[in-house]
Design an enzyme around this catalytic site. Structure first.
Site, mmCIF file in Angstrom:
data_model
loop_
_atom_site.group_PDB
_atom_site.id
_atom_site.type_symbol
_atom_site.label_atom_id
_atom_site.label_comp_id
_atom_site.label_asym_id
_atom_site.label_seq_id
_atom_site.Cartn_x
_atom_site.Cartn_y
_atom_site.Cartn_z
ATOM 1 N N HIS A 87 7.175 -2.270 7.785
ATOM 2 C CA HIS A 87 6.864 -3.590 8.674
ATOM 3 C C HIS A 87 7.766 -3.813 9.577
ATOM 4 O O HIS A 87 7.475 -4.675 10.387
ATOM 5 C CB HIS A 87 6.515 -4.781 7.558
ATOM 6 C CG HIS A 87 5.495 -5.761 7.890
ATOM 7 N ND1 HIS A 87 5.437 -6.169 9.124
ATOM 8 C CD2 HIS A 87 4.459 -6.324 7.297
ATOM 9 C CE1 HIS A 87 4.297 -7.010 9.462
ATOM 10 N NE2 HIS A 87 3.731 -6.901 8.159
ATOM 11 N N ASP B 284 3.233 -3.795 12.682
ATOM 12 C CA ASP B 284 2.627 -4.890 11.802
ATOM 13 C C ASP B 284 1.324 -4.486 11.187
ATOM 14 O O ASP B 284 0.841 -3.353 11.327
ATOM 15 C CB ASP B 284 2.087 -6.218 12.998
ATOM 16 C CG ASP B 284 3.712 -6.579 13.389
ATOM 17 O OD1 ASP B 284 4.547 -6.679 12.563
ATOM 18 O OD2 ASP B 284 3.464 -7.399 14.269
#
Lengths: 412, 344
Positions: free
Chosen positions: A385, A389
């Site tokens: 992450h 995203d």
């Protein structure tokens, strides 16, 4: 004159290796080509062969010793000979031993993600000494001195930081787990490939922000197609199209469309690649290796199939070299043959994504209003992450799913 | 009890104390008596050397022990070496250290070698006092600081006092040392005032003095440059850096231990020396520290010295030629990589 057995350089990034096991003892006679000592880099384990017939007259580096590349591990000579240190490092000796590990081919055209263009580290002597005593990796220290020189204060700051987070690094000892003492059992020191995997996995989980998305692909059509394609496309034993090959191709195509997933996160920067180098995990009895299919984006399904077969056979025989095991931009791992559905694959840093492939099972599925028997494939995508995203990661996973559900496209 | 006295008076005091203590001590050199027995100068008293350092000594001890010589360095230096080898403790004044070329053989090949070559049976308790230092607009032949030449030669002891108190104690130690010793008097320090202990005392050779304690930087100053180092240390302190300033006091023997221990603490070293930069006290100390304290160095060793050039006569150029607090701070800024400190 005694000949050195040297720690070979098994890849551009390799600086040192570990002695895993001596297969011969001092005084043993050895034949040219016979395995003498087992060593490991951070990537692979490998046996070094005797460069000539003779006797192992001296062992310089014991098991678990970490030895810089080019340094002697031991010497082969004639019986009764002692190590003449004037011979150490002679060009003749090193050339002979280098030949024995010559299956490592360093090609300048291959991407090297670790060391290329990195200038020599500028470190003050005091900082170097402190780093050594404090066990600090100087490559990870930001220098604040002139022209970025690492000074004592920079290393001290890192040591201070390490002290502040001891919990994250140290593992609870056996005694701390419970009051009842653990008796019996077999204890085996973690060495070699196991140790490499242990470090790599711990680092992956500690230093990335990984999480896993899951979805299911309907592979009913793919299975049909694969069976037909396999029968139709038998040229020789080399190509035998498997579901794994189709999955690999589906992933490669999805990566070409979603380059943001075809990337590495390293040194606070994200590098995205146009070429796909696909790592395909292969389980071995002593651990896991990930051979790399280079430039998979430019290869046909049958070419990918052939390479996966070769690589996994080579991995099982232990004849892969470092280059075949490094430089991947994305990996696939499968637990399908073990009956596992969804799982959480662990990233293979510096990659930012890994796809976990589960076992196919037949389920009743509504297609429109009709209930049908369909074959479903669980897919688990772990991504970093820090680099990407949720939405783009999901888009990539959906693309893989779509590719698998439209198999004809994979061969076009 | 201490009294305030100049560097020049401290020398004069030390010579008198030595001569009173031991009648074998004599003073010899060009103009050391200063016309004390020249008829037409009697009313003015003795001048006592080109800077008046030995003024009045001849009046106390007489012409027999305070000997004016012709301008012939090889002659009187040879006489002094011989006198030392045969029982006296001469203090021989070489007016400017720049003149050493005229009598180097007497010092380098005779005085420095006797004890060694005669198996320890001979000793040469000779003290050479000589004047060094730039900053006096005395041009290239009267402004050099040549202590490195003597430090290079085994068998000689080399003393570079930076203040009146050290000068007195070190000079007295030199006179009563059984080896040839050369004491450098910086001509620009003669007027420097300082507290000096009354009466006889000696300061041993090979014992550096830590003039100021600090943990961020070590500066070794040679002779007068100790004062420049202290000024730089004051300025660095205002910016939050604590400097340890070391005065080695003697270059041969050299107190390596004090310097190395300091560098072990601070990790940084600047040597300030107004002598020429090549094969000098600065390079010598840098080499010793590079060798023996390598693992403690956190920055390159810097030397703030004169350029490799004769001392200029032009006053502005001479000022530029000398080490300064600004040059020291610039050197430090290069060591820590902080442009805030760059002043030039």
């Amino acid at each position: 004159m005694a000949t050195e057995i040297i720690m070979p350089k098994m890849g551009m990034g390799m600086e040192e290796g570990t002695v895993v096991e001596w297969l011969k003892r001092t005084g043993d006679s050895v034949k040219k080509g016979e395995s003498v000592v087992s060593i490991s880099s951070d990537k692979i384990e490998k046996d070094l062969e005797a460069p000539e017939d003779g006797v192992l007259i001296d062992i310089e580096a014991d098991v678990d010793a970490v030895v810089p590349i080019g340094q002697a591990l031991g010497y082969i000579g004639v019986e009764g000979e002692s190590v003449g240190h004037e011979s150490a490092g002679s060009p003749e000796a090193s050339i002979m031993t280098k030949e024995t590990v010559s299956n490592v081919v360093v090609s300048p055209s291959l991407p090297d993600l670790s060391e290329k263009d990195q200038p020599r580290l500028r470190v003050s002597p005091a900082a170097r000494k402190l780093a050594k005593t404090g066990n600090v990796d100087l490559n990870k220290v930001a220098g604040t001195g002139p022209a970025g020189r690492i000074t004592k204060i920079d290393v001290a700051a890192v040591i201070e930081e390490m002290k502040r987070q001891p919990a994250a690094i140290s593992q609870p000892s056996v005694q701390e787990i419970g009051n009842a003492p653990l008796i019996g059992g077999t204890t085996k020191k973690v060495t070699g490939m196991r140790k490499v995997i242990a470090q790599h996995m711990l680092e992956s989980l500690q230093k990335t922000a990984q999480l896993t998305l899951q979805t299911t692909a309907d592979v009913t059509d793919l299975i049909d197609f694969q069976k037909k394609a396999r029968e139709a496309y038998v040229i020789n034993d080399e190509v035998r199209l498997t579901i794994t090959d189709f999955i690999a191709k589906a992933v490669v195509n999805a990566l070409l469309d979603h380059k943001e997933m075809n990337a590495v996160y390293q040194d606070d920067s994200i590098t995205t690649f146009n070429d796909v180098h696909l790592g395909v995990a292969v389980a071995l009895s002593e651990g896991l290796v990930v051979p790399v299919i280079r430039d998979a984006g430019k290869k046909t399904l049958s070419a990918i199939s052939r390479e996966i077969r070769r690589a996994s056979q080579a991995a099982r025989k232990g004849s892969l070299d470092t280059l075949q095991l490094s430089g991947s931009t994305f990996s696939i791992t499968s637990l399908g043959t073990y009956g596992i559905g969804f799982f959480t694959p662990v990233l293979n840093p510096p990659e930012i994504g890994i796809l976990g492939v589960g076992t196919i099972s037949d389920r009743p599925v509504y297609t429109g209003d009709e209930l049908q028997r369909r074959s479903l494939l669980p897919l688990s995508l772990t991504f970093d992450h820090r680099a990407i995203d949720g939405a783009p990661a999901a888009a990539f996973l959906v693309a893989v799913k779509a590719n698998l559900e439209a198999p004809l496209k994979l061969v076009l | 009890m201490t009294i305030k006295m100049s560097y020049s008076d401290a020398i004069n005091d030390a010579i008198r104390l030595a001569m009173r203590k031991d009648e074998n001590v004599i003073l010899i050199g060009e103009d050391v008596a200063g016309g004390a027995e020249v008829d037409h100068l009697q009313d003015q008293g003795a001048w006592g050397g080109v800077f008046g350092v030995t003024k009045g000594i001849v009046e106390e001890f007489g012409r027999g022990r305070v000997i004016d010589t012709p301008i012939a360095e090889a002659g009187y230096m040879g006489a002094a070496v011989s006198a030392a080898a045969t029982g006296l403790r001469p203090i021989s004044e070489l007016m400017f250290n720049d003149f050493i070329g005229s009598c180097l053989d007497e010092v380098m090949n005779q005085a420095a070698k006797f004890h060694y070559m005669f198996g320890g049976k001979a000793k040469v308790p000779l003290t050479i006092r000589t004047i060094d230092g730039a900053g006096f607009n005395a041009a290239a032949q009267h402004s050099q600081s040549l202590y490195a030449l003597f430090t290079h030669i085994p068998g000689l002891k080399v003393v570079v006092p930076s203040n009146p108190s050290d000068m007195k104690g070190l000079l007295l130690n030199a006179v009563f040392d059984d080896d040839p010793v050369i004491v450098f008097e910086d001509k620009t320090l003669y007027g420097m005032k300082g507290e000096v202990e009354e009466g006889f005392y000696t300061i041993p050779f090979g014992k550096a003095e830590i003039k100021r304690a600090g943990s961020d930087l070590t500066i070794v100053g040679i002779g007068k440059q100790v004062l420049t180092a202290l000024k730089a240390a004051d300025q660095l302190a205002k910016k939050g850096f604590e400097t340890e300033v070391i005065d080695p006091r003697t270059l041969s023997p050299l107190d390596e231990e004090t310097i190395i221990n300091s560098v072990k603490k601070t990790g940084r070293l600047i040597i300030v020396d107004e002598a020429y930069p090549r094969c000098s006290a600065a390079t010598d100390i840098a080499a010793i520290v590079g060798d023996k304290a390598f693992d403690y160095l956190d920055a390159p060793i810097k030397r703030v010295t004169a350029p490799h050039s004769p001392v200029p006569f032009s006053p502005p150029l001479e000022k530029l030629y000398m080490p300064s607090p600004e040059k020291i701070i610039n050197a430090f800024s290069l060591m820590v990589g902080d442009k805030v400190f760059t002043t030039a």
